[in-house]
Design an enzyme around this catalytic site. Structure first.
Site, short mmCIF file in Angstrom:
data_model
loop_
_atom_site.label_atom_id
_atom_site.label_comp_id
_atom_site.label_asym_id
_atom_site.label_seq_id
_atom_site.Cartn_x
_atom_site.Cartn_y
_atom_site.Cartn_z
N GLU A 55 8.97 2.88 14.63
CA GLU A 55 9.66 3.21 13.39
C GLU A 55 9.71 4.74 13.25
O GLU A 55 8.92 5.45 13.85
CB GLU A 55 8.90 2.64 12.19
N CYS A 72 -3.11 1.59 6.70
CA CYS A 72 -3.32 0.98 8.02
C CYS A 72 -3.82 2.01 9.02
O CYS A 72 -4.38 1.67 10.05
CB CYS A 72 -2.06 0.26 8.50
N GLU A 132 4.54 -3.97 12.12
CA GLU A 132 3.46 -2.98 11.99
C GLU A 132 2.34 -3.69 11.25
O GLU A 132 2.53 -4.15 10.12
CB GLU A 132 3.90 -1.76 11.18
N ASN A 186 0.79 -1.24 0.00
CA ASN A 186 0.00 0.00 0.00
C ASN A 186 0.82 1.29 0.00
O ASN A 186 0.32 2.33 -0.41
CB ASN A 186 -1.01 -0.01 1.15
#
Ligand code: ADP
Length: 482
Positions: free
Chosen positions: A462, A284, A250, A150
């Protein structure tokens, strides 16, 4: 058709064991290119190359790493229109979103170029007389980077840049359906002056390339972004391997956007439309649960519907398109199946959700708004990963907060309100890793940490300076000067 685009292993471009075709989701007749597919043997070569390159790269000077990352950033930024076009063509987000994402990747490399110069340690007094204590950070080793489709360039960038910045060597496995951006990025990295083996690209499947990476003892750490099911598998493999690997995951989200009675309806609608439908809802951090208090409910739904009716769904590369197609047939089937599930569960499909035909054959879907949803429904609990949002009515702020936290996920959460009291309370009490006030749940800065809680994320954060927690290991050294 042009030549098959190759993997990059040990400083050489190498054919794979198979080929995958990169299909444009806006026009399935448009084949963007053919890309190499690695097998397990090629993945092993990449791991061996990264292992061999580690001693030298991990001891390279901060200047060398700055120079490489800075060159990568400069080339990405200077080619952002062209690379953004490729990204939009292969993934289906709009051209503006594609160019924006490429620019973001360039900025991330620039940030980590600077971070290479900023890494320092600490020196302190020992509790024992005459001793010195030093705390330093060292590279972890060979890192396996596994990314989803994505954000085909931004997510690779936010893993590769810190990995290289802190002296690790990389084996990068992009998602199978978007090899174009990954390959273009790898060409830029290959030109940056880094030695052979420091960075390796192995395009291929999760079950072969990914699985080889997560099981191999010479891979010291794995950073993964993708689905919960795969994340869990990766965690298990990393723990089962000897030595155990460091890992960072993630995964999904079921992000709430709370809209309170005192919200500015325009601001709330913009936040909802952006959060739920931009990038075709395939983020997400997308807002898939719109939790709206009763005093503003009808006004909000009406304004939202009007705004969504005006969204142009069409070819990602066309001027005027607001929302591109869904990424592929599998994802489209999943979205349509969830729309059916929502209806069967008793939510009202208030607007949209129709399959659309456009000039070219593509995976076009109207954005869908459910009303009358409850938080117990599957459409409110499971990640759909498409342009589908459910409006859930709440009595008041307390109930809205409780609903927003009643989820197995905890990536992002938003609130629209004019009240400092509620905004402050929500920031403090939301069980999400990232909280937004009067803003969409999606859309973040690159110099600050990104990540979630509960079932959304596992391990160190991150991005930003926090990325060093994952990409370095701490050493404590004691010296007795004598
Ligand atoms: P998505 O729904 O975003 O495709 P996945 O979790 O299936 O999410 O995929 C994310 C990434 O994980 C992709 O690069 C995929 O190829 C990879 N992957 C899938 N299965 C495995 C596996 N068993 N081991 C390692 N990586 C995998």
């Amino acid at each position: 058709m042009n030549a098959v685009l190759k993997n990059y292993v040990a400083g050489e471009w190498a054919a794979g064991a198979g080929i995958s075709r990169n299909v444009n989701p806006s026009n399935t007749k448009d084949i963007i290119g053919e890309y190499a597919k690695a097998d397990s043997a090629q993945t092993l070569q990449a791991i061996a190359a990264a292992k061999a390159a580690f001693p030298k790269w991990s001891r390279s000077t901060p200047q060398e790493r700055f120079d490489a990352l800075n060159r990568i950033s400069t080339e990405i930024l200077s080619r952002k229109d062209e690379l953004g076009h490729l990204l939009a063509r292969e993934e289906g987000k709009t051209l503006a979103e594609g160019i924006g994402e490429v620019a973001r990747a360039g900025q991330i490399f620039a940030f980590f170029a600077g971070e290479a110069l900023r890494l320092t340690g600490e020196k302190g007094a020992s509790v024992r007389p005459g001793l010195d204590v030093e705390i330093t950070r060292e590279a972890v080793g060979v890192v396996g980077l596994i990314t989803p489709w994505n954000f085909p360039i931004a997510i690779p960038a936010w893993k590769i840049a810190p990995a290289l910045c802190f002296g690790n060597t990389v084996v990068f496995k992009p998602a199978e359906i978007v090899p174009g951006s990954a390959h273009a990025l790898s060409e830029i990295i290959a030109r940056s002056g880094i030695a052979a083996g420091v960075f390796n690209l192995v395009m291929g499947s999760g079950s072969v390339v990914g699985q080889t990476l997560i099981e191999h003892p010479d891979v010291a750490a794995v950073s993964f972004t993708g689905s919960v099911a795969t994340g869990r598998r990766i965690a298990q493999a990393c723990v089962a391997s000897t030595p155990m690997k460091k890992f960072q995951l993630e995964m999904g989200g079921k992000n709430p956007l709370v809209v309170l009675d005192d919200a500015d309806v325009k601001v709330a609608v913009e936040a909802a439309v952006n959060g739920a439908f931009f990038s075709t809802g395939q983020r997400c951090t997308a807002s898939s649960r719109l939790i709206v208090t009763q005093g503003i409910h009808d006004r909000f739904v009406e304004a939202l519907t009007e705004r969504v009716k005006g969204l142009v769904v069409d070819d990602a590369l066309k001027t005027g398109t607001h929302m591109g197609p869904v990424v592929d047939q599998n994802q489209l089937d999943q979205d349509i199946s969830y729309i059916g599930i929502g209806k069967d569960e008793g939510a009202k499909l208030h607007w949209g959700g129709e399959r659309l035909n456009r000039e070219t054959p593509g995976f076009y879907l109207q954005p869908a708004i459910f009303t009358g949803a409850t938080n117990a429904m599957r459409i409110a609990r499971e990640e759909i990963f498409g342009p589908v949002a459910s409006v859930i009515a709440a009595r008041d702020y307390d109930e809205a907060l409780a609903i927003s936290n009643d989820t197995e996920f905890g990536l992002a959460a938003g609130i629209c309100t004019a009240s400092l009291k509620y905004a402050s309370h929500f920031k403090r009490n939301s069980e999400a890793g990232m909280v937004m006030v009067n803003l969409p749940t999606a859309g973040v800065d690159y110099h600050v940490p990104f990540g979630g809680r509960k079932g959304s994320s596992y391990g160190a954060r991150e991005q930003g300076a926090y990325a060093r927690e994952f990409y370095t290991i701490v050493k404590t050294a004691y010296t007795y000067p004598g």
